[in-house]
Each structure stands twice: as structure tokens, then as C-alpha cells.
Design a protein around this motif. Structure first.
Motif, PDB file in Angstrom:
ATOM      1  N   ASN A  97     -76.601  93.749  72.385  1.00 39.83           N
ATOM      2  CA  ASN A  97     -75.937  94.836  71.639  1.00 39.83           C
ATOM      3  C   ASN A  97     -76.724  95.218  70.382  1.00 39.83           C
ATOM      4  O   ASN A  97     -76.304  96.073  69.607  1.00 39.83           O
ATOM      5  N   SER A 123     -73.896  99.675  75.431  1.00 37.72           N
ATOM      6  CA  SER A 123     -73.811 100.377  74.144  1.00 37.72           C
ATOM      7  C   SER A 123     -75.210 100.618  73.576  1.00 37.72           C
ATOM      8  O   SER A 123     -75.553 101.731  73.169  1.00 37.72           O
ATOM      9  N   GLU A 349     -72.647 101.298  66.943  1.00 38.35           N
ATOM     10  CA  GLU A 349     -72.272 100.620  68.191  1.00 38.35           C
ATOM     11  C   GLU A 349     -71.240 101.440  68.972  1.00 38.35           C
ATOM     12  O   GLU A 349     -71.111 101.305  70.181  1.00 38.35           O
ATOM     13  N   ASN A 420     -67.091  91.860  71.776  1.00 34.52           N
ATOM     14  CA  ASN A 420     -68.315  92.029  70.985  1.00 34.52           C
ATOM     15  C   ASN A 420     -68.189  91.606  69.524  1.00 34.52           C
ATOM     16  O   ASN A 420     -69.184  91.634  68.788  1.00 34.52           O
ATOM     17  N   THR A 423     -70.807  89.340  68.497  1.00 34.57           N
ATOM     18  CA  THR A 423     -72.183  89.743  68.178  1.00 34.57           C
ATOM     19  C   THR A 423     -72.506  89.486  66.707  1.00 34.57           C
ATOM     20  O   THR A 423     -73.627  89.168  66.358  1.00 34.57           O
TER      21      THR A 423
END
Ligand code: S3P
Length: 444
Positions: A97, A123, A349, A420, A423
Motif C-alpha cells: 500500500n 490502492s 490512499e 489497512n 499499514t
């Protein structure tokens, strides 16, 4: 990898309290791996962010045969190979990502003696890369990209790069850093002028590793052909972008107080604090010090009534990642908050303007998306957010921003597509719960 299906259920809770250290700075963690790998000698990194984005960078360098020990409790040992010591990876480098990883590594990879392909998740594969491909091409790089300049990037090695001067059209630390990293290998000087102040971690770390960087106002320049020597140690402070969720949380929840320890307070990153203070927030720094060339402080935040503001344009690049949670603060402020000049938010994002406006509207807040920002009508009513369902669109910062909103909600907020968060903020739910936020996650 965590399960790709996570929903947060954030329930009302009025007060939060405590002391916490949020995970390591994402921007600095990426750069620490990259520059330690290219340095001569061994570097110990502490406070490293063990989140998926920074781990993707770490894996990419392992794929190029850099020996890296850890991470273990934020400690990583990198055995640097020098600027010319990377080896061709056996397969494309997968960067998940991480936009920062892809844009910075595009600059580095353009200067290697082997071909590399950089890929990412859904993404990242939608994010614009021409902003780095164009100036790198002017330096002599040969890069093919997917449709419309999106990833993957197919980078041809064995090109002789030459230094250029580049006037950046938008203030972007990723573009600036990409060109400085390519400039390490280029003939002559590479210089970049930024239209607004963007984070300067690359410049600070290069200097820390003994590489001269000339800074003159908004212009940064580097001359190719030098060496990076190991710093021995790089201490990564806690990420102000992760601390931001708790700065807003304590500000909007009456009776709350938090101490956030060892947070990076580099002046190119503290726009969120400037904006919250303009809104009336009670935020103070304690124990200010400098570690590894980066200013660090403990940040105390106490609840305070907030008022709506027009966000000064010069603060936009200094708070670029914090707008999702700042929009939640604006919803809790008296009067109107206006943000303009932030079209960059549409290519993060997720499209953070549209996704936040949709989520706020779903919770009963009057928020109007503008092409380059947002107009939010705030309210000081106690539980101003209605309960409802919001979509994070796989964007970590949207998910965490709406978890914070539950401190002023009438009922549960269900936040979809939260995997996510890992991340940038592993164990967000655990840490948030430890200070009293009532958020839990389900695997659906
Ligand atoms: C980053 C720079 C910013 C920021 C991103 C991290 C970096 O992006 O939004 O999360 O580490 O250089 P831009 O350079 O595109 O503004």
C-alpha cells in the motif's frame, strides 16, 4: 499479513485518559531502511515501525540481498552494502500500500545497473506516478508505467543519470526525496525547489549519514558521486501522524487528558498541532529533545472546546496526512471550518475529500466536499455524531478518524474495510482501548 476483512465497531465512550507511545514514524522508518542499506557499515535502527508499509520496504531491500536482522520490538540491524552494492531482485518488488516506498524507490532504482519492476496493491496501483516518472526521465531514467502513469513501474537499469533542476509543481516530500535519491548517483548537481514546505526527513538523514545536502530557502541540492557512511544508530520517534488521532480524541472528549511520549515534532510535520491550537486545543510540549537529527517531545493534550477556523494555506502540506481526523475535530467545533488548497487529498490512499464527506454525512454531519478541500458545519452538541455505517475504502487514516468520532456519538459507528490500519498503526485497537476508547474489531 492480516486478514483483508476487518470491521471496527466503535461505541460511545465519554472520557479517555493515560500515557501512550504510538508506533514509529512511517516516513522516517522507510528512509532509515533505504539509507542504512545504501550506507557503508552496519546501522542499528530502533523505534522502527513494524507496520506493513515499512515492512514492505524492508522486504524489498532483502530482495536485493541486503542482510537485515529483525525487526524485533522495533529494533532492526541493517548491514549496509554501499551505494553500488544492491543486487538484482529475482522478482518484481512488491510494495503493498506504500506510496512513499514506490516513489522514493523509483528514484533509487532508476540509477541501478539492473532492471526492476515496482508493484503494489489495488490502492497503490491507482496512484499517480508521473509526478516522479517525468522528472526522473528528464534526468535520463528509462521507466515504463501502467495505464495513465499508474504502477507497475518498469525501470530500466544501466542508464547514466544527469543532475537537473526541478521546480516541483506541488509541495511533495515524496517527489523531492525521489529526486535527491536519484541525485546521489547523477552527474553533477540535482536541485529541487518546493512551492511550500514539505517534510525534510530525507535531507536530515542524508546529512546524518555524512552526505552533504545544500539547503537554500525552498531549494535543496545534492551532488552525485559521494558515499553514505553508517550513522551507527537511527532512533525513529513515534509518528505524529498516528499521535494525531489521540490529539483529536482527547480534545473532543470532555474531561480527557493524554500524554503521548517521544513523538517526532519536526516543524515540517506539526501542522496538525498548529491547526488544532488555532481551533482552541490545549496542547503542550514537555521534555523536548533532539534525537538523530529529529526534534522529539512528549505531548500533553487536554480536552478544550474547539471553534471552527479557515485553515491557513501554508499549513496544508505540514498537515497533509492528518486531515481525516482534523475533519472529525471540525465536526465537533463551534461554527464552520473551511479547508481549501488541498487537492492532493484526492490522490492519497483514497480520495480523502469524498470519502470523509460521505462518512461525515452518513453520521449526520453537514460536510460539503469542495474540489480542493471541505466545508464543515460543526456542532458543540454533546453526542453530535449519529450512529451509522461508514466505509473507509481501505484507507487506514479514514478508519482511525471515524473510530475517534465515536467519543461523541449517539451509538455504534461501524467502520468497514479497516485491515489497512496495519499499514501504519499496528495494534491501533489495543492501544486505543488502553486509554479508554471503546473500539473493537471483527473479521468481516
Ligand atoms: C510522505 C510524504 C507525503 C505524505 C505521505 C508520506 C513521505 O506525501 O502524504 O504519507 O514520507 O515523504 P506527498 O509527498 O505526496 O505529499
Amino acid at each position: 499479513m492480516s486478514s483483508r476483512h476487518k470491521t471496527y465497531i466503535a461505541s460511545p465512550q465519554s472520557v479517555i485518559h493515560g500515557t501512550l507511545r504510538v508506533p514509529g514514524d512511517k516516513s522516517i522508518s522507510h528512509r532509515a531502511i533505504m539509507l542504512a542499506a545504501l550506507a557503508e557499515g552496519t546501522t542499528e535502527i530502533t523505534g522502527f515501525l513494524e507496520g506493513e508499509d515499512a515492512l514492505a520496504t524492508l522486504q524489498a531491500f532483502r530482495d536485493m540481498e541486503v542482510s537485515i536482522e529483525g525487526p524485533l520490538a522495533g529494533r532492526v540491524i541493517v548491514h549496509g552494502v554501499g551505494l553500488h552494492g544492491l543486487k538484482p531482485p529475482a522478482k518484481p518488488l512488491y510494495l503493498g500500500n506504500a506510496g512513499t516506498a514506490m516513489r522514493l524507490m523509483a528514484g533509487l532504482m532508476a540509477a541501478q545497473t539492473f532492471d526492476v519492476t515496482l508493484t503494489g496493491d489495488k490502492s497503490l496501483s491507482r496512484r499517480p506516478m508521473n509526478r516522479v516518472v517525468k522528472p526522473l526521465t528528464a534526468m535520463g531514467a528509462v521507466i515504463d508505467s501502467g495505464e495513465d502513469g499508474h504502477p507497475p513501474l518498469m525501470i530500466r537499469g544501466r542508464q547514466k543519470l544527469k543532475g537537473i533542476h526541478y521546480d516541483m509543481p506541488v509541495a511533495s516530500a515524496q517527489v523531492k526525496s525521489c529526486l535527491l535519491l536519484a541525485g546521489l548517483y547523477a552527474d553533477g548537481e540535482t536541485s529541487v525547489t518546493e512551492p511550500g514546505v514539505a517534510r525534510d526527513h530525507t535531507e536530515r538523514m542524508l546529512r546524518g549519514l555524512g552526505y552533504p545536502v545544500a539547503i537554500d530557502g525552498r531549494q535543496v541540492a545534492i551532488t552525485g558521486g559521494g558515499r553514505l557512511t553508517s550513522a551507527g544508530q537511527i532512533d525513529v520517534p513515534a509518528d505524529i501522524s498516528s499521535a494525531a488521532f489521540f490529539l483529536v480524541a482527547a480534545s473532543i472528549a470532555p474531561g480527557s487528558e493524554l500524554l503521548l511520549t517521544h513523538v517526532g515534532v519536526n516543524p515540517t510535520r506539526t501542522g496538525v498541532i498548529d491547526i488544532l491550537r488555532l481551533m482552541g486545543a490545549d496542547i503542550t510540549f514537555e521534555n523536548e529533545q533532539e534525537t538523530g537529527g529529529e526534534p522529539v517531545a512528549d505531548i500533553r493534550v487536554r480536552h478544550a472546546p474547539l471553534k471552527g477556523v479557515t485553515i491557513p494555506k501554508h499549513l496544508v502540506p505540514l498537515a497533509i496526512d492528518e486531515f481525516p481526523v482534523l475533519f472529525v475535530a471540525a465536526a465537533c467545533a463551534e461554527g464552520e471550518t473551511l479547508l481549501q488548497g488541498a487537492e492532493e487529498l484526492r490522490v492519497k490512499e483514497s480520495d480523502r475529500i469524498q470519502v470523509m464527506a460521505d462518512g461525515l454525512n452518513a453520521l449526520g454531519v453537514k460536510a460539503v466536499a469542495l474540489p480542493d478541500g471541505m466545508r464543515i458545519s460543526g456542532s458543540t452538541a454533546g453526542q453530535l455524531f449519529q450512529s451509522g455505517v461508514v466505509h473507509s475504502h481501505g484507507d487506514h487514516r479514514i478508519a482511525m478518524a471515524f473510530a475517534v468520532a465515536s467519543l461523541r456519538s449517539q451509538g455504534d459507528i461501524r467502520i468497514l474495510d479497516c485491515a489497512n490500519v496495519a499499514t501504519s498503526f499496528p495494534n491501533f485497537v489495543g492501544l486505543a482501548r488502553s486509554v479508554g476508547l471503546n473500539v473493537r474489531e471483527t473479521e468481516s
